[in-house]
Scaffold this motif. Structure first.
Motif, mmCIF file in Angstrom:
data_model
loop_
_atom_site.group_PDB
_atom_site.id
_atom_site.type_symbol
_atom_site.label_atom_id
_atom_site.label_comp_id
_atom_site.label_asym_id
_atom_site.label_seq_id
_atom_site.Cartn_x
_atom_site.Cartn_y
_atom_site.Cartn_z
ATOM 1 N N ARG A 1 63.726 -29.099 -34.322
ATOM 2 C CA ARG A 1 64.495 -30.341 -34.259
ATOM 3 C C ARG A 1 64.058 -30.988 -32.952
ATOM 4 O O ARG A 1 64.550 -30.640 -31.888
ATOM 5 C CB ARG A 1 65.998 -30.078 -34.252
ATOM 6 C CG ARG A 1 66.729 -31.417 -34.228
ATOM 7 C CD ARG A 1 68.206 -31.403 -34.378
ATOM 8 N NE ARG A 1 68.586 -32.803 -34.264
ATOM 9 C CZ ARG A 1 69.194 -33.490 -35.207
ATOM 10 N NH1 ARG A 1 69.575 -32.917 -36.317
ATOM 11 N NH2 ARG A 1 69.483 -34.752 -35.023
ATOM 12 N N PRO A 2 63.069 -31.947 -33.040
ATOM 13 C CA PRO A 2 62.504 -32.493 -31.800
ATOM 14 C C PRO A 2 63.541 -33.281 -31.015
ATOM 15 O O PRO A 2 64.584 -33.667 -31.561
ATOM 16 C CB PRO A 2 61.373 -33.404 -32.283
ATOM 17 C CG PRO A 2 61.653 -33.665 -33.697
ATOM 18 C CD PRO A 2 62.480 -32.544 -34.215
ATOM 19 N N GLY A 3 63.236 -33.512 -29.766
ATOM 20 C CA GLY A 3 64.144 -34.232 -28.869
ATOM 21 C C GLY A 3 64.630 -35.508 -29.516
ATOM 22 O O GLY A 3 63.869 -36.225 -30.147
ATOM 23 N N HIS A 4 65.902 -35.788 -29.395
ATOM 24 C CA HIS A 4 66.437 -36.995 -30.008
ATOM 25 C C HIS A 4 67.560 -37.496 -29.130
ATOM 26 O O HIS A 4 67.950 -36.866 -28.140
ATOM 27 C CB HIS A 4 66.926 -36.710 -31.436
ATOM 28 C CG HIS A 4 67.973 -35.647 -31.487
ATOM 29 N ND1 HIS A 4 69.290 -35.950 -31.511
ATOM 30 C CD2 HIS A 4 67.869 -34.296 -31.480
ATOM 31 C CE1 HIS A 4 69.972 -34.806 -31.543
ATOM 32 N NE2 HIS A 4 69.132 -33.801 -31.523
ATOM 33 N N SER A 5 68.075 -38.655 -29.481
ATOM 34 C CA SER A 5 69.067 -39.266 -28.607
ATOM 35 C C SER A 5 70.420 -38.588 -28.698
ATOM 36 O O SER A 5 71.351 -38.953 -27.997
ATOM 37 C CB SER A 5 69.201 -40.743 -28.962
ATOM 38 O OG SER A 5 69.525 -40.836 -30.333
ATOM 39 N N GLY A 6 70.538 -37.609 -29.573
ATOM 40 C CA GLY A 6 71.787 -36.856 -29.666
ATOM 41 C C GLY A 6 72.813 -37.523 -30.550
ATOM 42 O O GLY A 6 73.974 -37.121 -30.591
ATOM 43 N N VAL B 1 65.985 -36.417 -38.573
ATOM 44 C CA VAL B 1 65.011 -35.699 -37.757
ATOM 45 C C VAL B 1 63.639 -36.333 -37.950
ATOM 46 O O VAL B 1 63.292 -36.751 -39.052
ATOM 47 C CB VAL B 1 65.002 -34.213 -38.176
ATOM 48 C CG1 VAL B 1 63.809 -33.482 -37.573
ATOM 49 C CG2 VAL B 1 66.297 -33.554 -37.754
ATOM 50 N N VAL B 2 62.865 -36.423 -36.875
ATOM 51 C CA VAL B 2 61.515 -36.988 -36.942
ATOM 52 C C VAL B 2 60.589 -36.001 -37.650
ATOM 53 O O VAL B 2 60.611 -34.814 -37.351
ATOM 54 C CB VAL B 2 60.995 -37.218 -35.508
ATOM 55 C CG1 VAL B 2 59.598 -37.792 -35.536
ATOM 56 C CG2 VAL B 2 61.951 -38.076 -34.728
ATOM 57 N N SER B 3 59.776 -36.532 -38.584
ATOM 58 C CA SER B 3 58.839 -35.637 -39.274
ATOM 59 C C SER B 3 57.829 -35.069 -38.291
ATOM 60 O O SER B 3 57.468 -35.733 -37.326
ATOM 61 C CB SER B 3 58.075 -36.394 -40.346
ATOM 62 O OG SER B 3 58.997 -36.944 -41.229
ATOM 63 N N GLY B 4 57.353 -33.848 -38.574
ATOM 64 C CA GLY B 4 56.348 -33.278 -37.680
ATOM 65 C C GLY B 4 56.033 -31.834 -38.038
ATOM 66 O O GLY B 4 56.616 -31.260 -38.965
#
Ligand code: ADP
Length: 783
Positions: free
Chosen positions: A115-120, A126-129
């Motif tokens: 779960r990549p860094g996000h604004s919370g 979630v950003v694909s990756g």
């Protein structure tokens, strides 16, 4: 020199060609034995034999990945299977999340979490990756479970899993994404180059379409990169790429809209404007919703896509309209490119909704490159057409100038005869008015010719040696009468130690000062007009400062910025009775730019104006010009003495012109000199006359039917090679109504001895005659 250069360029091309071949060989011809080849770069797929269990207890066994499923937002899916036996230290698992939060367990132990860094924000998708899980020897045959949490609704896929050594797990994706990445990079680079081209171009107006296309290409290129499967390798922060990607995709349609509007000549501007406003509003609303945490960009995306679809539909519809009305001809090459892009964009949108994996933009990229090729083709075609049109315009202007000058020649010439012969003051008054109106008409034609030369880039500066003193006195003499008529004080205040002989384009400098002085007189009712000239030496050059100061009506501050624009006239209502076209200052400014300077102006409305410029001229002679005022008095009297100052009864002049009126004008002007004038109306007759007896001067019209002046001159010159030809050394002057710049040089180059432009002024004609007649035939009157 040139040859060596081209040989070198061929050699370098060959070297480059061979290197490209080698590059291909090095890429394709892997496994060159005995080289330190760093491995197979291979990764194994782990795509079969999986079991999937959904939240509701539903399960699927022996599943092959990727597996498309429509899980609800917030639903957990468990994927389980077994790792192969050949797992060893240094290997990695590579998993891919398409907006899913994934936790990987091996033998029940948590080994990786995505779960990549996000604004919370609570409900942020979630950003694909990709994410990698390190493996070791102990993981051989281990049980693997992945808990997959879907963060978007009704759309999703369980992606394939691979394993391999180190970064080899990436290699497959690299190879797969390389063409797309290269294309995206090309789009961005070409876009920037096109933009630079636009920034540096002089004529930005015609390149606006290129600018918008460049923007669209950069947007699409960056979007492809930000959506690329390997974006984690290109960008370090996937959460930013997510935002970048959405901003670009939400606005891309607007750039296309701007571009299409431009290539369609603004014909459907309103429709495109509505679309662009819609896109910007949509973008702002989506952004607010996204950053406030209400609705993620991803979920509002379909609405933005609707705008893109709207742009596509409008483009298709307007192109159909343009096709039916024939307007499409103006952009037919681009239209083909546009069709390809529209087609590509449709495929792109479909594949976005139908394909499981990322890596979008291939279709759009191909379409854009096709459009770029089409746009370049269109630009080349337009440039060629414009050059042809410009050529036609120049030809038209030259011939128009000729056609108008010929009758003015007659009018002004005859008018001069009236002024000379009439003793009735009323008739003289009328004749003076005709002279003033005719001269004004000529000035306008000259201005229009200058503007056309400027527009076609044919205006050139031709430096020659000239007398500064003569320039200043000539300008003064020219303006004096006008100033006197309005009861204005004309002051020429030139520094007495300015060098007398300089090198520069005196004709153009004279034109600029005359224009400024004429304006000063035109726009001043009471007071004075001053020409101030100052200078200082810098090396071998004299830097001159010319100032034209008047006490006239002045210019309003808000009009100052428009002052040097084409066809702009200030205070139209107040100046309605003042003649003018609004071209003079524009031409002066352009000429000064060509000479590396610029025209400046200061003005106080109601009090007066000051126009000034600095110009650098090479010093030829240091001798000071002295007191200009004293010279003026000498010179004012001078033309009078030329006008009726000599007779030459024994001289004989041949005048050749197909227009009877023109012949009459020249003949009348020569009457006071008592010269024997022979008139003929064709080149052939001129040759006959010249073969028959001696003439002291031949005045030859340029444009004549059958044999033109040039041919007649050349034939006479040919005959003159024989010893007994009577006009062996007779100078031949061309008479022409074609006053385009450079004409004089052209005629002199072709073999004429002099150039007299129509309308012929008696001063100019008599001066030329005086110059060529042998001294013994001239009897000066009053000496
Ligand atoms: P025009 O043929 O109209 O004189 P120009 O290009 O020479 O064209 O000048 C443009 C306009 O600038 C004029 O129409 C006039 O309104 C203004 N202008 C130029 N010179 C002066 C001046 N000395 N005083 C006041 N207004 C001026």
């Amino acid at each position: 020199m040139k040859k060596a250069n081209s040989i070198l360029s061929i050699i370098f091309s060959i070297i480059l060609g061979l290197t490209v071949v080698l590059v291909f060989y090095a890429i394709a011809g892997k496994n060159v034995s005995s080289e330190a080849y760093i491995g197979s770069f291979e990764a194994e797929k782990l795509d079969t034999g999986w079991e999937i269990v959904r939240d509701n207890g539903e399960s699927f066994s022996d599943v092959t990945l990727p597996y498309r499923m429509y899980a609800k937002m917030g639903e957990h899916v468990t994927l389980s299977g077994q790792l192969p036996a050949d797992i060893s230290d240094g290997m990695r698992l590579c998993l891919r999340s398409t907006r899913q939060e994934i936790t990987v367990y091996i033998n029940g132990e948590e080994r990786g979490h995505y779960r990549p860094g996000h604004s919370g924000l609570e409900n942020e998708t979630v950003v694909s990756g990709f994410f990698l899980v390190d493996l070791n020897d102990a993981d051989a045959n281990a049980k693997i479970t992945a808990d997959i949490l879907f963060t978007e609704s009704e759309n999703g896929v369980v992606n394939g899993i691979s394993y391999g050594y180190g970064n080899n797990v990436w290699f497959e994706y690299f190879v797969k994404n390389l063409p797309l990445t290269i294309m995206a990079t090309i789009l961005v680079l070409v876009g920037f180059i096109a933009m630079m081209f636009f920034v540096l171009a002089k004529d930005k107006g015609s390149l606006k379409a290129v600018f918008f296309l460049a923007e669209a290409m950069i947007v699409v290129g960056l979007w492809i990169l930000s959506e690329s499967e390997i974006r984690q390798v290109i960008f370090y922060a996937p959460s930013y790429t997510n935002i970048i990607s959405f901003v670009l995709i939400e606005t891309v349609a607007a750039f296309f809209s701007l571009y299409f509007n431009e290539i369609q000549g603004g014909h459907y501007e309103r429709v495109y404007l509505i679309l662009e406003c819609g896109i910007i509003v949509q973008f702002l609303v989506n952004s607010i919703l996204n950053f406030s945490g209400a609705i993620d960009y991803y979920r509002s995306l379909p609405l933005s896509h609707l705008w893109a679809v709207a742009v596509i539909i409008i483009v298709i519809v307007t192109m159909v309209f343009d096709f039916r009305s024939g307007r499409i001809k103006n952009y037919k090459y681009t239209a083909v490119g546009v069709s390809v892009v529209v087609f590509a964009a449709v495929i792109e949108i479909c594949s976005f909704y139908m394909s499981d994996t990322c890596g979008f933009g291939l279709w759009l990229g191909i379409g854009l490159l096709a459009l770029l090729v089409a746009t370049i083709a269109q630009t080349i075609r337009d440039t060629i057409m414009a050059a042809a049109a410009n050529e036609a315009k120049s030809r038209f202007l030259a011939s128009m100038s000729h056609e108008i000058r010929t009758p003015i020649n007659t009018v002004l010439g005859m008018d001069e005869m009236i002024l000379r012969d009439s003793t009735d003051p009323r008739i003289n008054e009328y004749a003076k008015d005709i002279h003033a109106a005719g001269s004004a008409l000529l000035a306008i034609i000259n201005d229009i010719l200058d503007i056309s030369k400027i527009e076609s880039g044919k205006m050139e500066i031709m430096p020659v040696e000239y007398s500064l003193k003569k320039l200043l006195t000539d300008v003064r003499n020219m303006i004096q009468e006008r100033a006197a008529k309005k009861d204005l004080n004309l002051i020429v205040d030139a520094q007495e130690d300015l060098p007398s002989i300089l090198k520069g384009d005196d004709i153009r400098i004279r034109q600029i000062i005359t224009n400024l002085m004429t304006n000063a007189v035109k726009y001043t009712d009471i007071g004075s007009v001053t020409l101030k000239v100052r200078g200082h030496r810098e090396g071998n050059d004299e830097v001159l400062l010319f100032e034209v100061i008047d006490t006239g009506i002045g210019i309003q501050p808000e009009d100052m910025p428009k002052l040097f624009e084409e066809f702009e006239r200030m205070d139209e209502f107040r100046n309605r009775s003042v003649e003018g076209t609004g071209l003079g200052l524009n031409i002066s400014q352009y000429l000064l730019k060509l000479m590396g300077s610029s025209l400046k102006a200061e003005s106080t409305y109601g009090e007066g104006s000051r126009f000034y410029f600095e110009i650098r001229q090479v010093i030829v002679s240091d001798e000071p010009i002295g007191d200009i005022d004293a010279t003026v008095i000498e010179n004012v009297a001078a033309p009078e003495s030329v006008g009726c100052g000599f007779i030459a009864k024994d001289a004989r002049i041949l005048v050749v012109d197909d227009n009877e009126m023109n012949l009459k004008v020249v003949e009348s002007m020569l009457v006071p000199t008592e010269i024997h004038v022979v008139l003929v109306d064709s080149g052939q007759r001129a040759i006959t006359q010249a073969s028959y007896r001696h003439f002291d001067l031949i005045l030859m019209d340029h444009m004549m039917p059958e044999m033109d002046g040039l041919e007649a001159m050349q034939r006479i010159r040919k005959l003159a090679e024989g010893d007994s030809f009577p006009c062996k050394d007779t100078p031949i002057y061309v008479l022409t109504a074609n006053a385009m710049s450079g004409m004089e040089e052209k005629f002199l180059k072709e073999g004429f001895d002099g150039f007299i432009s129509k309308p012929v002024s008696s001063d100019e004609l008599l001066k030329a005659v005086l110059e060529v007649l042998p001294e013994e035939k001239i009897v000066r009157v009053g000496e």
